[in-house]
Design a protein around this motif. Structure first.
Motif, PDB file in Angstrom:
ATOM      1  N   ALA A  71       0.830  -1.210   0.000  1.00 49.35           N
ATOM      2  CA  ALA A  71       0.000   0.000   0.000  1.00 49.35           C
ATOM      3  C   ALA A  71       0.863   1.259   0.000  1.00 49.35           C
ATOM      4  N   VAL A  72       1.911   1.256   0.787  1.00 46.62           N
ATOM      5  CA  VAL A  72       2.806   2.415   0.844  1.00 46.62           C
ATOM      6  C   VAL A  72       3.473   2.631  -0.511  1.00 46.62           C
ATOM      7  N   ALA A  73       3.935   1.553  -1.123  1.00 41.90           N
ATOM      8  CA  ALA A  73       4.626   1.646  -2.416  1.00 41.90           C
ATOM      9  C   ALA A  73       3.660   1.740  -3.593  1.00 41.90           C
ATOM     10  N   GLN A  74       2.357   1.521  -3.323  1.00 46.74           N
ATOM     11  CA  GLN A  74       1.322   1.492  -4.373  1.00 46.74           C
ATOM     12  C   GLN A  74       1.695   0.469  -5.449  1.00 46.74           C
ATOM     13  N   GLU A  75       1.999  -0.744  -4.971  1.00 47.33           N
ATOM     14  CA  GLU A  75       2.430  -1.833  -5.841  1.00 47.33           C
ATOM     15  C   GLU A  75       1.599  -3.088  -5.564  1.00 47.33           C
ATOM     16  N   PRO A  76       0.424  -3.198  -6.171  1.00 41.49           N
ATOM     17  CA  PRO A  76      -0.424  -4.369  -5.903  1.00 41.49           C
ATOM     18  C   PRO A  76       0.169  -5.684  -6.354  1.00 41.49           C
ATOM     19  N   HIS A  77       1.173  -5.638  -7.253  1.00 41.84           N
ATOM     20  CA  HIS A  77       1.774  -6.899  -7.688  1.00 41.84           C
ATOM     21  C   HIS A  77       2.430  -7.640  -6.531  1.00 41.84           C
ATOM     22  N   ARG A  78       2.783  -6.922  -5.472  1.00 40.43           N
ATOM     23  CA  ARG A  78       3.403  -7.577  -4.313  1.00 40.43           C
ATOM     24  C   ARG A  78       2.456  -8.594  -3.683  1.00 40.43           C
ATOM     25  N   ILE A  79       1.166  -8.312  -3.744  1.00 40.38           N
ATOM     26  CA  ILE A  79       0.183  -9.252  -3.193  1.00 40.38           C
ATOM     27  C   ILE A  79       0.179 -10.536  -4.011  1.00 40.38           C
ATOM     28  N   ALA A  80       0.209 -10.412  -5.330  1.00 43.33           N
ATOM     29  CA  ALA A  80       0.237 -11.594  -6.189  1.00 43.33           C
ATOM     30  C   ALA A  80       1.493 -12.425  -5.932  1.00 43.33           C
ATOM     31  N   PHE A  81       2.631 -11.764  -5.786  1.00 44.78           N
ATOM     32  CA  PHE A  81       3.878 -12.483  -5.512  1.00 44.78           C
ATOM     33  C   PHE A  81       3.784 -13.219  -4.169  1.00 44.78           C
ATOM     34  N   TYR A  82       3.259 -12.524  -3.159  1.00 47.25           N
ATOM     35  CA  TYR A  82       3.151 -13.125  -1.832  1.00 47.25           C
ATOM     36  C   TYR A  82       2.238 -14.355  -1.870  1.00 47.25           C
ATOM     37  N   LEU A  83       1.109 -14.247  -2.561  1.00 46.06           N
ATOM     38  CA  LEU A  83       0.172 -15.367  -2.636  1.00 46.06           C
ATOM     39  C   LEU A  83       0.829 -16.597  -3.254  1.00 46.06           C
ATOM     40  N   TYR A  84       1.651 -16.379  -4.256  1.00 42.45           N
ATOM     41  CA  TYR A  84       2.350 -17.512  -4.868  1.00 42.45           C
ATOM     42  C   TYR A  84       3.296 -18.159  -3.851  1.00 42.45           C
ATOM     43  N   ASP A  85       4.001 -17.328  -3.091  1.00 45.84           N
ATOM     44  CA  ASP A  85       4.928 -17.861  -2.083  1.00 45.84           C
ATOM     45  C   ASP A  85       4.178 -18.623  -0.995  1.00 45.84           C
ATOM     46  N   LEU A  86       3.026 -18.081  -0.561  1.00 40.44           N
ATOM     47  CA  LEU A  86       2.226 -18.761   0.463  1.00 40.44           C
ATOM     48  C   LEU A  86       1.693 -20.088  -0.088  1.00 40.44           C
ATOM     49  N   ALA A  87       1.205 -20.071  -1.320  1.00 37.72           N
ATOM     50  CA  ALA A  87       0.717 -21.307  -1.930  1.00 37.72           C
ATOM     51  C   ALA A  87       1.836 -22.334  -2.023  1.00 37.72           C
ATOM     52  N   SER A  88       3.034 -21.886  -2.380  1.00 35.60           N
ATOM     53  CA  SER A  88       4.180 -22.781  -2.480  1.00 35.60           C
ATOM     54  C   SER A  88       4.500 -23.402  -1.124  1.00 35.60           C
ATOM     55  N   ALA A  89       4.448 -22.594  -0.068  1.00 31.74           N
ATOM     56  CA  ALA A  89       4.704 -23.111   1.281  1.00 31.74           C
ATOM     57  C   ALA A  89       3.644 -24.130   1.689  1.00 31.74           C
ATOM     58  N   PHE A  90       2.397 -23.853   1.350  1.00 30.05           N
ATOM     59  CA  PHE A  90       1.310 -24.776   1.701  1.00 30.05           C
ATOM     60  C   PHE A  90       1.431 -26.080   0.929  1.00 30.05           C
ATOM     61  N   HIS A  91       1.640 -25.975  -0.395  1.00 28.68           N
ATOM     62  CA  HIS A  91       1.796 -27.194  -1.196  1.00 28.68           C
ATOM     63  C   HIS A  91       3.001 -27.998  -0.714  1.00 28.68           C
ATOM     64  N   GLY A  92       4.070 -27.319  -0.325  1.00 30.37           N
ATOM     65  CA  GLY A  92       5.264 -27.999   0.170  1.00 30.37           C
ATOM     66  C   GLY A  92       4.972 -28.793   1.434  1.00 30.37           C
ATOM     67  N   HIS A  93       4.214 -28.181   2.354  1.00 28.06           N
ATOM     68  CA  HIS A  93       3.855 -28.882   3.590  1.00 28.06           C
ATOM     69  C   HIS A  93       2.920 -30.053   3.286  1.00 28.06           C
ATOM     70  N   TRP A  94       1.998 -29.852   2.352  1.00 31.14           N
ATOM     71  CA  TRP A  94       1.081 -30.922   1.943  1.00 31.14           C
ATOM     72  C   TRP A  94       1.880 -32.135   1.429  1.00 31.14           C
ATOM     73  N   ASN A  95       2.871 -31.866   0.611  1.00 33.76           N
ATOM     74  CA  ASN A  95       3.667 -32.946   0.036  1.00 33.76           C
ATOM     75  C   ASN A  95       4.480 -33.688   1.096  1.00 33.76           C
ATOM     76  N   LYS A  96       4.908 -32.974   2.130  1.00 31.29           N
ATOM     77  CA  LYS A  96       5.613 -33.640   3.232  1.00 31.29           C
ATOM     78  C   LYS A  96       4.694 -34.638   3.920  1.00 31.29           C
ATOM     79  N   GLY A  97       3.402 -34.288   3.963  1.00 33.72           N
ATOM     80  CA  GLY A  97       2.437 -35.193   4.587  1.00 33.72           C
ATOM     81  C   GLY A  97       2.283 -36.490   3.828  1.00 33.72           C
ATOM     82  N   LYS A  98       2.569 -36.459   2.525  1.00 33.21           N
ATOM     83  CA  LYS A  98       2.504 -37.698   1.742  1.00 33.21           C
ATOM     84  C   LYS A  98       3.624 -38.643   2.170  1.00 33.21           C
ATOM     85  N   GLU A  99       4.795 -38.046   2.469  1.00 37.73           N
ATOM     86  CA  GLU A  99       5.958 -38.845   2.846  1.00 37.73           C
ATOM     87  C   GLU A  99       5.958 -39.167   4.342  1.00 37.73           C
TER      88      GLU A  99
END
Length: 586
Positions: free
Chosen positions: A513-541
């Protein structure tokens, strides 16, 4: 709960308790202290430069000051470990109990987690798209539409009072050309053979329905009129139908404005609003009569080699002074820009944001000069420029649309790949950088397609709740105290790593919001999704890490709290981007 503001407060409290700091408090600038995630996650959970920025005014070695701070932080029961690195950075590792407390707070906050008070109700006007109503939205408008809309959503989430505005460029010569183009289609609707559309008129088939509507409403009467009589009638109808089409195009992209401001309203009453704005600038000493030297390169339309009424814009940051009134007494396009800004300022906006195409780079300084002069420095104006979007299909450039005449329409793109793919991918690069949009890649169901990857994470979260309902028949998930079940159960390093990513969300929102850069939200969501999928995959093993364990109801409910937190943040961030958070992927 914001982890970083929490520890910013704790570290400043520690500093205030140090005698050497109290003695020189008036000389110290705590505003330079940062508390943020360490670059290397192995160093800890929180890092601060407090010792680095305060050591010199205190007359200490940074590491010596860091040692004093560390000694105090070790007394904090929610600090598991704290150490000094390099020239004086302080790394803090948080206790498991702190992480559990934070997760409980995230669960309780739900959709409001990350919502901030940064804006403090400050009134912001975000103007975006603002295309000439001379045809359908094309892909060139698409990026600005998404960036402006997402930015407005972001600022509202950060506590600003936001108005989404569209400026209708419905005055000027291009509207006369539009009306003549529509009149040609009107004659066609009456049965005339119009042949090839003459050069200089709009050739697209989108004007055919306008011609048909004029024929149905007026019959042959318009054809018998001279141009000065039919022109206002045709203009009114054509603009109305073009704006209806534009609204539909934008709605297909999930873009909705609060206000559609007509440029023609500034010319009402012989230009009374423009005249008032010029009088206001004159009163403030920003207007004079003079002759401008010829600019280098191609001469602009409003340059004249004779005396004109000029805005003394060079005194408020512009490169050259700007004409307001031509020698024949007519107003320049720029004069309407001045009146429009004054209208916004008079409506009480503290900040005006213009989202424009990269080809409007020359407008930045003149608009900033207008803001300084009209508001006397009280209002802030920001111009965000969106670079071009290039369309590809499997690496090959996409051909033009037949319907539009000479460009790819926004509706073409949305209908082919869906609005979520369009919106998210338009944000998956900073607006000031060019964007390549490949139809094939944005519809892939893979990690390489960011919008799929993020939406799939949310859908997976929802599937966990369905699994829990199957594993524990009769379990009423809606009535569970997910926050209360967390303490003592969420402790695995993989879970805490996912929690650390969740903890970044309020900080990301505020920074974006300070930088007026909404793309940061999209980048963050991808990183959060990656962390979640990574934890999910650990549960398989490692089955013991799975979210649902039918042998341990209590642990499963606690982990549902973690899943709920991830889903809430994903849905919140996707809402800011204007993208759906699906419960299932089909």
């Amino acid at each position: 709960m914001n982890l970083f503001t929490d520890f910013d407060s704790r570290i400043k409290t520690v500093l205030e308790n140090l005698e050497i700091v109290r003695e020189k408090r008036s000389e110290l600038d705590f505003g330079r202290i940062s508390v943020e995630p360490p670059r290397d996650q192995s160093h800890g959970d929180v890092a601060t430069n407090a010792a680095m920025v305060l050591a010199k005014p205190l007359g200490l070695n940074p590491r010596a000051l860091a040692d004093l701070i560390v000694a105090e932080l070790k007394n904090d029961p929610e600090v598991a470990d704290v150490s000094v690195a390099g020239p004086g950075f302080i790394n803090v590792r948080l206790s498991v109990a702190y992480w559990q407390k934070l997760l409980a707070a995230v669960v309780k906050a739900g959709a409001d987690y990350g919502r901030g008070s940064l804006g403090a109700g400050r009134k912001v006007n975000v103007e975006y798209v603002s295309a000439n109503p001379t045809g359908p939205m094309h892909v060139g408008h698409c990026r600005g539409a998404v960036v402006g809309d997402a930015l407005a959503n972001l600022l509202a989430f950060a506590g600003y009072d936001v108005t989404k505005e569209y400026y209708i460029n419905d005055a000027g010569s291009q509207i006369d050309v539009l009306a003549r183009s529509a009149f040609l289609r009107y004659r066609e609707a009456l049965g005339e053979a119009i042949g090839e559309i003459p050069s200089g008129l709009y050739p697209g088939d989108y004007l055919v329905p306008v011609g048909e509507a004029l024929a149905a409403e007026h019959g042959t009467s318009l054809r018998a009129m001279p141009e000065h009589q039919w022109m206002p009638i045709v203009k009114e109808k054509t603009i109305a139908m073009m704006m209806a089409m534009i609204r539909e195009d934008l709605a297909a992209l999930n873009v909705h404005h609060d206000i559609f401001f007509s440029e023609r309203s500034l010319h009402a009453g012989n230009g009374a609003p423009i005249r008032t704005a010029i009088n206001d600038l004159t009163f403030k000493g920003h207007v004079y009569k003079g002759v401008l030297p010829p600019p280098k390169g191609q001469l602009p339309e409003d340059w004249e080699d004779r005396e004109q009424t000029l805005f003394r814009s060079t005194e408020v940051g512009d490169d050259i002074d700007r004409p307001l009134i031509k020698s024949d007494g007519s107003y320049t396009y720029f004069a309407a820009d001045v009146a429009y800004f004054k209208d916004k300022f008079d409506r009480g906006f503290d900040e005006m944001i213009y989202v424009l195409g990269a080809d409007h780079g020359g407008y930045v300084k003149r608009l900033e000069a207008v803001a300084r002069a009209v508001s006397e420095g009280k209002a802030k104006l920001t111009v965000l420029l969106c670079q071009l979007v290039k369309l590809y299909r499997n690496g090959e450039p996409v051909k033009m649309s037949k319907r539009s005449g000479d460009f790819v329409t926004l509706r073409d793109v949305v209908e082919e790949v869906g609005r979520d793919s369009v919106r998210f991918m338009m944000l998956y690069r900073k607006n000031s950088e060019p964007l390549d949009f490949d139809f094939a890649k944005v519809t892939e169901q893979s990690k390489d397609n960011p919008v799929f990857y993020v939406q799939y994470a949310h859908a997976r979260c929802m599937s966990v709740f369905r699994q829990a309902a199957e594993a524990f028949p009769g379990l009423d998930i809606a009535s569970l105290d997910l926050a209360g079940a967390i303490a003592g159960n969420i402790s695995d390093p993989s879970e805490l790593q996912l929690l650390a990513k969740l903890a970044e969300y309020p900080r990301v929102v505020e920074g974006a919001a300070v930088a007026q850069e909404p793309h940061r939200i999209a980048f963050y969501l991808y990183d959060l999704a990656s962390a979640f999928h990574g934890h999910w995959n650990k549960g398989k093993e490692q089955p013991e890490l799975r979210f649902v364990n039918d042998k341990n109801r209590e642990l499963s409910i606690a982990r549902l709290g973690l899943v709920h937190a991830v889903a809430s943040v994903l849905k919140s961030g996707l809402s800011i981007t204007g993208t759906a958070a699906p419960d299932e992927m089909r």
